[in-house]
Motif scaffolding. Structure first.
Motif, short mmCIF file in Angstrom:
data_model
loop_
_atom_site.label_atom_id
_atom_site.label_comp_id
_atom_site.label_asym_id
_atom_site.label_seq_id
_atom_site.Cartn_x
_atom_site.Cartn_y
_atom_site.Cartn_z
N LEU A 105 -3.44 1.33 1.71
CA LEU A 105 -2.34 1.56 0.76
C LEU A 105 -2.72 2.59 -0.30
CD1 LEU A 105 -0.84 -2.02 0.32
CD2 LEU A 105 -0.15 -0.20 1.87
N LYS A 106 -4.01 2.65 -0.65
CA LYS A 106 -4.46 3.70 -1.57
C LYS A 106 -4.33 5.07 -0.90
CE LYS A 106 -6.47 5.20 -5.39
NZ LYS A 106 -6.65 6.62 -5.13
N LYS A 107 -4.67 5.15 0.39
CA LYS A 107 -4.49 6.42 1.12
C LYS A 107 -3.02 6.80 1.17
CE LYS A 107 -6.61 7.12 5.04
NZ LYS A 107 -7.22 6.90 6.39
N CYS A 108 -2.15 5.82 1.38
CA CYS A 108 -0.70 6.10 1.37
C CYS A 108 -0.29 6.67 0.02
CB CYS A 108 0.08 4.82 1.66
SG CYS A 108 -0.04 4.21 3.35
N TYR A 109 -0.73 6.00 -1.05
CA TYR A 109 -0.37 6.42 -2.41
C TYR A 109 -0.81 7.87 -2.65
CZ TYR A 109 0.01 6.26 -7.52
OH TYR A 109 0.36 6.51 -8.83
N THR A 123 3.34 -12.38 -2.44
CA THR A 123 2.61 -12.21 -3.70
C THR A 123 1.33 -11.42 -3.48
OG1 THR A 123 3.49 -14.29 -4.57
CG2 THR A 123 1.50 -13.42 -5.62
N GLU A 124 0.61 -11.74 -2.40
CA GLU A 124 -0.63 -11.02 -2.11
C GLU A 124 -0.36 -9.55 -1.84
OE1 GLU A 124 -3.50 -14.42 -0.13
OE2 GLU A 124 -1.78 -13.70 1.02
N MET A 125 0.68 -9.26 -1.06
CA MET A 125 0.99 -7.87 -0.73
C MET A 125 1.46 -7.11 -1.97
SD MET A 125 0.60 -6.00 1.96
CE MET A 125 0.60 -7.22 3.28
N GLU A 126 2.27 -7.75 -2.80
CA GLU A 126 2.71 -7.11 -4.04
C GLU A 126 1.52 -6.79 -4.94
OE1 GLU A 126 5.51 -9.70 -5.88
OE2 GLU A 126 7.00 -9.51 -4.26
N ASN A 127 0.58 -7.73 -5.03
CA ASN A 127 -0.59 -7.51 -5.90
C ASN A 127 -1.43 -6.34 -5.42
OD1 ASN A 127 0.06 -9.59 -7.63
ND2 ASN A 127 -1.24 -11.10 -6.61
N ILE A 128 -1.59 -6.19 -4.10
CA ILE A 128 -2.36 -5.05 -3.59
C ILE A 128 -1.65 -3.74 -3.92
CG2 ILE A 128 -3.30 -3.93 -1.54
CD1 ILE A 128 -3.59 -6.71 -0.29
N LEU A 129 -0.33 -3.70 -3.72
CA LEU A 129 0.44 -2.50 -4.07
C LEU A 129 0.27 -2.16 -5.55
CD1 LEU A 129 3.78 -3.07 -2.12
CD2 LEU A 129 2.18 -1.19 -1.76
N ARG A 130 0.32 -3.17 -6.38
CA ARG A 130 0.18 -2.96 -7.83
C ARG A 130 -1.21 -2.43 -8.17
NH1 ARG A 130 1.91 -7.58 -8.83
NH2 ARG A 130 4.11 -6.99 -8.93
N GLU A 131 -2.23 -2.97 -7.51
CA GLU A 131 -3.61 -2.56 -7.79
C GLU A 131 -3.85 -1.08 -7.47
OE1 GLU A 131 -6.38 -5.12 -5.78
OE2 GLU A 131 -5.51 -6.92 -6.67
N VAL A 132 -3.18 -0.58 -6.44
CA VAL A 132 -3.43 0.83 -6.07
C VAL A 132 -2.51 1.79 -6.81
CG1 VAL A 132 -4.35 0.18 -3.82
CG2 VAL A 132 -1.94 0.81 -4.02
N GLY A 175 7.67 -0.40 -2.90
CA GLY A 175 7.23 0.07 -4.20
C GLY A 175 7.38 1.58 -4.27
N TYR A 176 7.20 2.13 -5.47
CA TYR A 176 7.39 3.56 -5.68
C TYR A 176 6.18 4.17 -6.40
CZ TYR A 176 12.26 2.90 -4.41
OH TYR A 176 13.42 2.61 -3.71
N LYS A 177 5.92 5.42 -6.09
CA LYS A 177 4.91 6.18 -6.82
C LYS A 177 5.60 6.90 -7.96
CE LYS A 177 1.34 9.73 -6.31
NZ LYS A 177 0.56 10.56 -5.37
#
Length: 222
Positions: free
Chosen positions: A139-143, A189-198, A219-221
Motif C-alpha cells: 500500500l505504501k508502494k501504491c501511495y 478496521t485493520e485495513m483502514e489502519n494500514i491505509l492510514r499509516e501509509v 482512501g485518497y492521496k
C-alpha cells in the motif's frame, strides 16, 4: 489438516505454486465470469471522470480494468500480473477490443515497480493471501505511485470491525491459513489502519451492493 491448523495457527496443506496453462485458464475464466456480474457495482462506486490512469494490481483476467475503461471514455488502465495470467488477460482485453487502452504489464507487485502517474489503484481479492507487513509495503508502494487526489480501491472479503462475521469472509480466512504461509482474514478496521499509516486520507469501508459479496475499503492521496 483443519484441526491442526486451528490448534497451531500454522498452514497444513499449502496450495501448489505451479499451475499448468489449462489450470490457469480455467481459474482465470472463472474469475472473469464472476467479475462480469460484479463490474457494474464496482465501476459505479467511484466517479473516475477526468482521471487518466487506473492501475489494476494483481489483475487476474483484467476484467475490471476493461470495464472501468468502458464506463469512463477518457481513462486508460495498466493491468499488472504474472506472465502466465496475462496470457488469459490478453484474451479478455482483445475480446472487448481494449488493447489500445488497457496495457498488460508483467510483474510481481511485491517486488516490481508500480510506476508513476496513477490516478486510481484497484486491489481486488488478493490482500488476504499476504501478511500485514507485506500489505503495508504494497500500500505504501501504491501511495508513492499515485497522483494527488488519486483514489485507492480495495475490494476484498473482509471481516467486520468486531471480527464476528460475515461468515464467508471468515471461511475464506480459514482457507488462507490452511493453504498459505502468511495469509489471513483481515477486518475493515485493520485495513483502514494500514491505509492510514501509509498516508491515505478520507478512508471508509462499505458493503458493496448485490451481487457483489465484497466489502470496499477506499482512501485518497491528498
Amino acid at each position: 489438516g483443519l484441526h491442526d491448523t486451528v490448534m497451531t495457527g500454522k498452514p497444513s496443506a499449502l496450495m501448489h505454486q505451479e499451475y499448468t496453462d489449462q489450470e490457469t485458464r480455467d481459474y482465470m475464466m472463472g474469475m472473469h465470469n464472476r467479475a462480469l456480474s460484479q463490474s457494474d457495482v464496482l465501476t459505479s462506486m467511484f466517479n473516475l471522470t477526468g482521471k487518466k490512469q487506473l492501475m489494476d494490481v494483481g489483475c487476474g483476467p483484467a476484467t475490471f480494468a476493461v470495464k472501468f475503461c468502458e464506463r469512463y471514455p477518457g481513462l486508460k488502465a495498466v493491468a499488472m500480473d504474472r506472465e502466465q495470467n496475462l496470457k488469459i488477460a490478453k484474451e479478455v482485453v482483445d475480446m472487448y477490443n481494449m488493447h489500445d487502452r488497457v496495457k498488460l504489464l508483467p510483474g510481481d507487485y511485491n517486488t516490481d515497480s508500480l510506476g508513476t502517474g496513477n490516478d486510481a489503484m484497484l486491489l481486488s481479492s488478493m490482500t488476504n493471501q499476504e501478511s500485514p507487513e507485506t500489505i503495508k509495503k504494497l500500500l505504501k508502494k501504491c501511495y508513492d505511485s499515485m497522483n494527488k487526489d488519486g483514489v485507492i480501491m480495495i475490494q476484498e472479503q473482509l471481516l467486520w470491525g468486531d471480527k464476528k462475521g460475515p461468515k464467508l469472509a471468515a471461511l475464506i480466512g480459514v482457507n488462507q491459513i490452511i493453504n498459505t504461509m502468511l495469509g489471513s482474514s483481515y477486518s475493515t478496521t485493520e485495513m483502514e489502519n494500514i491505509l492510514r499509516e501509509v498516508g491515505f486520507k478520507d478512508i471508509k469501508s462499505e458493503q458493496m451492493a448485490p451481487p457483489s459479496p465484497f466489502i470496499m475499503v477506499s482512501g485518497y492521496k491528498r
